[in-house]
Structures are given as structure tokens and as C-alpha cells.
Design an enzyme around this catalytic site. Sequence first.
Site, short mmCIF file in Angstrom:
data_model
loop_
_atom_site.label_atom_id
_atom_site.label_comp_id
_atom_site.label_asym_id
_atom_site.label_seq_id
_atom_site.Cartn_x
_atom_site.Cartn_y
_atom_site.Cartn_z
CB CYS A 108 -1.02 -0.06 1.17
SG CYS A 108 -2.07 1.14 1.23
CB CYS A 217 5.74 4.70 4.65
SG CYS A 217 6.51 6.22 4.69
S1 SF4 Z 1 0.29 4.63 5.79
FE1 SF4 Z 1 0.81 3.43 4.05
S2 SF4 Z 1 0.00 1.24 4.33
FE2 SF4 Z 1 -1.00 2.61 5.70
S3 SF4 Z 1 -2.90 3.42 4.48
FE3 SF4 Z 1 -1.41 5.01 4.36
S4 SF4 Z 1 -0.32 4.30 2.36
FE4 SF4 Z 1 -1.66 2.60 3.30
#
Ligand code: SF4
Length: 222
Positions: A108, A217
Site C-alpha cells: 500500500c 513507509c
Molecule cells: S500509511 Fe501506508 S499502508 Fe497505511 S494506509 Fe497509508 S499508504 Fe497505506
Amino acid sequence: MTEMSPEFLSELADANARFETAAPSKILEWAAERFGDDIAFACSFQDIVLLDLAMGVMPGLEIIFLDTKAHFPETWEYLETTKARYPGLNLTITEPDEGAVACGQDGCCAQRKVAPLRKAVSGKAAWITSLKRVDAPTRQAAPIVSWDEAFGLVKINPLATWTDDDVAYYEQSHGLPIHPLIPQGYLSIGCAPTTKPVAPGEDPRSGRWAGTDKVECGLHEA
Ligand code: SF4
């Protein structure tokens, strides 16, 4: 992309050593002189301390906000408050490609943060971040100026040596607006599905991806 000759790397290493005790505004002044308009600042809008400092040195600096499509409404509210405070803010808001995996799943961050940032800074010579060494154990040795192999440009962390108290003091003494979720215990603010408030005295970053091994991240892993 800036060339990465031994001389260039040596220049970055010298600047990094020199700035260990320098005020962030001095680091920003060097960045402006060295890279001109060829810099962008990726701001998470958790606080606007570095943005405020940068506006005093580079009023036209491009500010990049990574819209993951999962931010808290309060983060958008804070962004609007910031825009009102700094009229004419040179703001770029990125978007993930269609088909990005659902929030919180593996990949993600790579799709919603890393890939859009890569696109946004492509062709730039340097990027600026609000990273602080105290943010997480993974950041304890973060340099102030370095070559960012992952993104292929110079990375500048003017607040690397600052503590959370330094940030709070600057906010208070400059009358800066605070992210609306901070008073509710959200001391490290990312996307809504993967950010929780923390109890007083707890590691501020423990509210990020709580219950998983994930601590970064992907923006600051180089
Ligand atoms: S922090 Fe990273 S894993 Fe969590 S929702 Fe945002 S983009 Fe997605």
C-alpha cells in the site's frame, strides 16, 4: 538527476558534517544557494515547522503532499489552515495510480506514497524532509545531507537533530497552528486506517501500523 561523482559525494559529506550543529535555516539557505529552484519539500502536514522555516528562505519552494486517499479529514483541515496562513503556497498534491491495493495491505505505501513521490521529484536535484532522528530507532543515524540512492537525488533533513520539544517550542514561539489530532493523542500522524493515538508517555510512533512489524513507509529507508 544530479550526477554522483566522487567530488559531489565528498561535497555532500562535507556539508553533512558542517551542519551537525547548524540551525535549520542555515541548512535551508545552503540548499537554496546550491540547488536553486530544483528542490521540493515532501511535507506530511503533521506539523508545519519546517514549512514555516522554509517559507522564510525559499517562499516559492514546491511543497509536495502525498494524497494516499486515506488521510484523516483533520489532516485536510490542517492543510487548508496552512494554505490560508501562507497565501500562494506552491503546493503539489499527488495521487496514487488507479488500482492501488487497499489501504493497509502489503504494497500500500509503495503504491500510495513511494511511487507518487518518485514521480513528483523526478528531475529534481534534491528533496527536503521533516525527518528527525528521534522519530524512530530506524532514523537514529539519519544524515542531514546525503545522496538518496532510492530516489536518485540529494536528501536534506534540516530538522534531523531536533527533538519533539524543539518542535513544540518553535510552534509555540511562532504561533503556528497545530494539527487538530495532536491534542487527541495522535503524536505521529499518517493515514487514518493505520494510525492510532498513543497513551501519555508511550512511544509516539507506536501508534503507526500498531500490531505489525512495520515501522517505515518506504520514504526514508535509503
Ligand atoms: S500509511 Fe501506508 S499502508 Fe497505511 S494506509 Fe497509508 S499508504 Fe497505506
